[in-house]
Design a protein around this motif. Structure first.
Motif, mmCIF file in Angstrom:
data_model
loop_
_atom_site.group_PDB
_atom_site.id
_atom_site.type_symbol
_atom_site.label_atom_id
_atom_site.label_comp_id
_atom_site.label_asym_id
_atom_site.label_seq_id
_atom_site.Cartn_x
_atom_site.Cartn_y
_atom_site.Cartn_z
ATOM 1 N N GLN A 193 -6.442 9.058 -9.123
ATOM 2 C CA GLN A 193 -7.703 8.916 -8.385
ATOM 3 C C GLN A 193 -8.638 10.077 -8.714
ATOM 4 O O GLN A 193 -9.829 9.871 -8.996
ATOM 5 C CB GLN A 193 -7.425 8.866 -6.890
ATOM 6 C CG GLN A 193 -8.681 8.775 -6.029
ATOM 7 C CD GLN A 193 -8.357 8.906 -4.543
ATOM 8 O OE1 GLN A 193 -7.207 9.036 -4.157
ATOM 9 N NE2 GLN A 193 -9.393 8.895 -3.724
ATOM 10 N N ALA B 217 -0.544 8.661 -7.874
ATOM 11 C CA ALA B 217 -1.692 7.837 -7.497
ATOM 12 C C ALA B 217 -2.895 8.706 -7.146
ATOM 13 O O ALA B 217 -4.031 8.404 -7.519
ATOM 14 C CB ALA B 217 -1.323 6.936 -6.316
ATOM 15 N N HIS C 67 5.454 8.830 -6.805
ATOM 16 C CA HIS C 67 4.533 7.699 -6.957
ATOM 17 C C HIS C 67 3.234 7.951 -6.201
ATOM 18 O O HIS C 67 2.131 7.714 -6.709
ATOM 19 C CB HIS C 67 5.205 6.428 -6.437
ATOM 20 C CG HIS C 67 4.349 5.208 -6.531
ATOM 21 N ND1 HIS C 67 4.207 4.472 -7.687
ATOM 22 C CD2 HIS C 67 3.565 4.594 -5.608
ATOM 23 C CE1 HIS C 67 3.385 3.463 -7.482
ATOM 24 N NE2 HIS C 67 2.977 3.509 -6.228
ATOM 25 N N LYS C 68 3.359 8.470 -4.981
ATOM 26 C CA LYS C 68 2.193 8.761 -4.151
ATOM 27 C C LYS C 68 1.331 9.858 -4.783
ATOM 28 O O LYS C 68 0.086 9.772 -4.787
ATOM 29 C CB LYS C 68 2.682 9.184 -2.767
ATOM 30 C CG LYS C 68 1.615 9.330 -1.701
ATOM 31 C CD LYS C 68 2.297 9.661 -0.377
ATOM 32 C CE LYS C 68 1.275 9.854 0.731
ATOM 33 N NZ LYS C 68 1.926 10.183 2.024
#
Length: 408
Positions: free
Chosen positions: A190, A186, A182-183
């Motif tokens: 970005q 993200a 998930h990190k």
């Protein structure tokens, strides 16, 4: 201007009948070739524009990793060319660029320099790399003591410490834990929003649909499809099913103007599908209306068991809801050739959000269409959900909800 231009790319490996043939070819350079060329990829051409996010999908052995290795320069092509503009950061293989006997800290500087960063730049960003990886005191332990997930954490942190012009990720994140995935996604999103070009290999349809605005399907080393992620993934499902049973893949033009993929070995076929609101055929319903989906079936062979499934997707191709008669406990047993039957799925309230949706249907045995796929009809019908009398809401689901205030 394209940031990546791939033209007629091909890769072949030499296949020798014996060790002796290999030695003869080495020591008798002027003699006849004693090998056969085994092509793992051929005739692949595409362009990727700056800021575009492209998912590369395909079965194991389709040529995905080979393609990325050629683009990054770690493998040479046998034919064709690759032109790349900009700095590449690549995460191709687990632990690539790491030495198992060096500590994580030492490997950060070694792998970072392989990516083209100076020692001074790495020192400046080291605290961010360490914080993002979240491996604690293991940063000063040899990498051979790391789990595979810890190696991915550190490798991804190094590769993305400084936003690259082109980011290439080859399935490595699949071994990471859910939190770090998930990190990582993200951060990828970005970078994508900031203009980084993305090449992403994954077996996860959801990840490709979420991160990418385009998908390329490789099948046996050939580029089989290039287009919108939902359409390419639909065709990929048919390719997977083809491996399990002999079938035809037919492309039909759906009413929405998009390609509709239909595949199966035709042991049983879908003759007609219908969506009903009340007793009337309908393609537009209000939020929460009761609806029925009817599937008319013709049986062309004697079948021990028949499962019928449906899958509702939103306009972007994301799965919203799916089930089948196997899971509902209503699959039919012992069907005979030339038999005709109808199955009906009923929902007392179609609690979908306002928007456009498609429905796919499948005939198969067991709990999934991959094995014994008789007929899989993607995007068989398209319908629209319009606002009802309830409160305004957004999203793919409409949940009955109340609110009230109280003192605390």
């Amino acid at each position: 201007m394209s940031q990546i231009r791939v033209t007629n790319l091909g890769k072949a490996y030499k296949r020798y009948p014996s060790r002796g043939a290999r030695l003869l070819e080495w020591f008798v350079p002027g003699g006849r070739p004693r090998h056969q060329a085994h092509w793992v990829m051929r005739g692949v051409s595409f362009n990727v524009a700056p800021g575009e996010a492209v998912g590369i999908i395909g079965n194991n052995g389709a040529g995905k990793s080979t393609l990325l290795k050629i683009i990054t320069g770690t493998t040479q092509a046998s034919e064709g060319s690759v032109e790349v503009t900009g700095r590449i950061a690549a995460l191709l293989e687990l632990g690539m660029g790491f030495h198992p006997d060096f500590t994580g800290r030492q490997n950060v500087f070694m792998a970072g320099q392989l990516l083209g960063h100076s020692v001074a730049t790495l020192q400046q960003h080291f605290a961010e790399i360490e914080a993002f990886a979240e491996i604690g005191d293991y940063i000063d332990q040899p990498v051979r003591t790391y789990s595979s997930g810890m190696q991915v954490r550190l490798a991804f942190s190094v590769a993305t410490a400084i936003r690259p012009d082109i980011l290439i990720v080859d399935e490595a994140l699949s071994v990471g834990d859910a939190y770090f995935q998930h990190k990582s996604f993200a951060r990828i999103r970005q970078f994508r929003d900031q203009g980084t070009t993305l090449l992403f290999v994954s077996h996860s349809p959801g990840a490709v649909k979420t991160l990418c605005n385009r998908a390329i399907l490789l099948d046996q080393g050939i580029m089989a499809r290039d287009g919108a992620p939902d359409e390419v993934l639909d065709y990929y499902n048919a390719v997977i099913a083809r491996l399990e049973s002999e079938q035809q893949i037919r492309e039909l033009e759906a009413g929405s103007g998009k390609n509709s993929i239909r595949s199966g070995n035709q042991a049983a076929v879908i003759e007609a599908v219908e969506m009903l609101s009340g007793d009337q055929s309908s393609r537009a319903v209000q939020v929460g209306d009761p609806v029925r989906f009817q599937v008319d079936i013709a049986v062309n062979e004697d079948l021990d068991e028949l499962t019928v499934g449906l899958l509702i997707r939103d306009r972007l191709g994301n799965d919203v809801f799916g089930t089948n008669t196997w899971h509902l406990g209503t699959s039919r047993q012992q069907l005979r050739v030339n038999e005709h039957c109808r199955v009906e799925f009923q929902t007392p309230a179609l609690n979908l959000g306002v928007g456009n949706y498609s429905v796919s249907f499948a005939l198969h045995s067991g709990d999934a269409h991959v094995a014994n796929n008789y007929d899989w009809w993607n995007r068989a019908l398209v319908f629209q959900v319009v606002p009802g009398s309830g409160c305004r809401a957004i999203g793919a689901a409409y949940l009955p909800i109340l609110s009230h205030w109280s003192g605390i």
